[in-house]
Design an enzyme around this catalytic site. Structure first.
Site, short mmCIF file in Angstrom:
data_model
loop_
_atom_site.label_atom_id
_atom_site.label_comp_id
_atom_site.label_asym_id
_atom_site.label_seq_id
_atom_site.Cartn_x
_atom_site.Cartn_y
_atom_site.Cartn_z
NE ARG A 54 -2.78 0.53 3.68
CZ ARG A 54 -1.29 1.38 4.85
NH1 ARG A 54 -1.09 2.39 4.98
NH2 ARG A 54 -1.73 0.01 5.46
CE1 TYR A 106 -18.64 10.76 -13.60
CE2 TYR A 106 -17.03 11.21 -11.52
CZ TYR A 106 -17.67 9.60 -12.94
OH TYR A 106 -17.98 9.07 -13.09
#
Length: 393
Positions: A54, A106
């Site tokens: 990660r 968007y």
């Protein structure tokens, strides 16, 4: 007139930046997929650049290096989705901060700001990004971020990035200008060169281009912004998988080839639609009829395959048109090799408040196309027969 001339070297960077075989003991030419979640340390707290996937991953690092190079940026970061990248930017802010967004963004960005960021104490003002005076008037003492899309989604308005950057940095140097460059990619537009601080992407779209990966990305030059976003990438955990990074890295190698074909097909189709009697208006920046045509020529190296048009009639006609398509697929998203068509008012932008849709012109007659890589004549024939069906309703 024509678009800006593309400098040489883009394809070479797409193929070689971050890809050196010498970084691997095997000297493999194609970077491997590093699926390991953890990495052996030489001593407690002493690792070789990677400790937990990660926090950092070799395959992701390859992609981020290449992504940065294509924007002529110092840094690149990738995230689990385009909205993941947007979330990272918003998470840099604090309760009480104010942001300005383009009024025609968007639908997912609109929803994230109105329904999530607002609950965290972040206020927002939506402004037409093509109106510099309105943008300037919307800046408050607590404004920390200006977020614009250019071209916008789905009305394809083109904002002058250089003028906006000059304006906002002239008011306050630390005012962050972020540009969503999803529609054009780094091949057709490089906002950092025009004064933007952050360039944000849904890599899901053209950068990957194969409709098989969901991912986001951000490029930047500022050390401080990179440090903040790199921390948040790890702290929030919104990272992409190594396999997806491998896929997007592969796709960047053919980005310019794909974008040229998208552009060729879309312009040919837009010109056809502009002459069709059942089409009211075509919104494509390469057409002289587009209100920001000159700005598009000034700041971009070309245009992609996504544009919108208004069909005559209402929902009955637009629905009949979309259902009659045979080569175009009725589906959300854009930027893949296949051609897609959608109705923003009830699909991608359904989450935008109805009153805002009405004001903006996102009507039931507005259709958005994502023109793919098929033969342009086949696509035109498909549109022709679908328009004929709709005109008889």
């Amino acid at each position: 007139m024509s678009f800006k001339i593309q400098p040489s070297g883009f394809d070479t960077k797409a193929i070689h930046a971050g890809q050196s075989p010498e970084q691997w003991k095997s000297a493999c030419v194609i970077p491997p997929i590093s699926l390991s979640t953890t990495f052996k340390q030489d001593a407690p707290g002493e690792h070789r650049g990677y400790e937990y996937s990660r926090s950092g991953n070799p395959t992701r690092n390859v992609l981020e290096t290449c992504l940065a190079a294509l924007d002529n940026a110092k840094y690149g970061l990738t995230f689990s989705s385009g909205l993941g990248a947007t979330t990272a930017v918003l998470t840099m802010l604090s309760s009480g901060d104010h942001i300005i967004l383009g009024d025609d963004v968007y639908g997912g960005t609109n929803r994230l700001v109105r329904q999530v960021a607002s609950r965290l104490g972040i206020t927002a003002t939506f402004v037409d990004p093509t109106n510099l005076e309105k943008l300037k008037a919307a800046i408050q003492p607590g404004t920390k971020l200006i977020w614009i899309e250019t071209p916008t989604n789905p009305l394809i308005k083109v904002a002058d990035i250089k003028e906006i950057a000059t304006m906002c940095h002239g008011i306050r140097e630390d005012l962050i200008l972020a540009v969503d460059n999803t529609f054009l990619t780094s091949y057709f537009q490089r906002p950092l060169e025009l004064g933007a601080d952050l360039v944000c992407y849904s890599l899901t779209k053209y950068m990957n281009g194969h409709t098989d990966v969901v991912m986001g990305g951000i490029t930047m030059n500022c050390d401080k912004l990179h440090g903040s976003l790199k921390f948040l990438q790890n702290a929030i955990g919104i990272v992409p998988s190594p396999f997806d990074c491998y896929q997007v890295n592969r796709s960047l190698k053919t980005l310019s080839l794909r974008m040229k074909q998208h552009q060729h097909n879309a312009i040919k189709i837009a010109k056809y639609l502009e002459t069709h009697e059942f089409v009211e208006k075509v919104l494509h920046p390469a057409l002289p009829s587009h209100p920001q045509h000159q700005i598009a020529l000034k700041q971009t190296y070309g245009y992609s395959g996504v544009f919108s048009f208004y069909i005559k009639g209402e929902l009955k006609q637009s629905s009949a048109f979309l259902k009659a398509l045979q080569v175009f697929t009725l589906a959300e998203s854009l930027g893949g090799y296949e051609s897609l068509a959608e109705l923003p008012s009830v699909m991608t932008h359904a989450s935008v408040p109805a009153e805002d849709r009405k004001t903006l012109g996102i009507t039931d007659g507005l259709i958005r196309l994502s023109v793919g890589l098929e033969d342009a004549d086949d696509l035109i024939n498909d549109l022709r027969q679908a328009l004929e069906v709709a005109s008889k309703i």
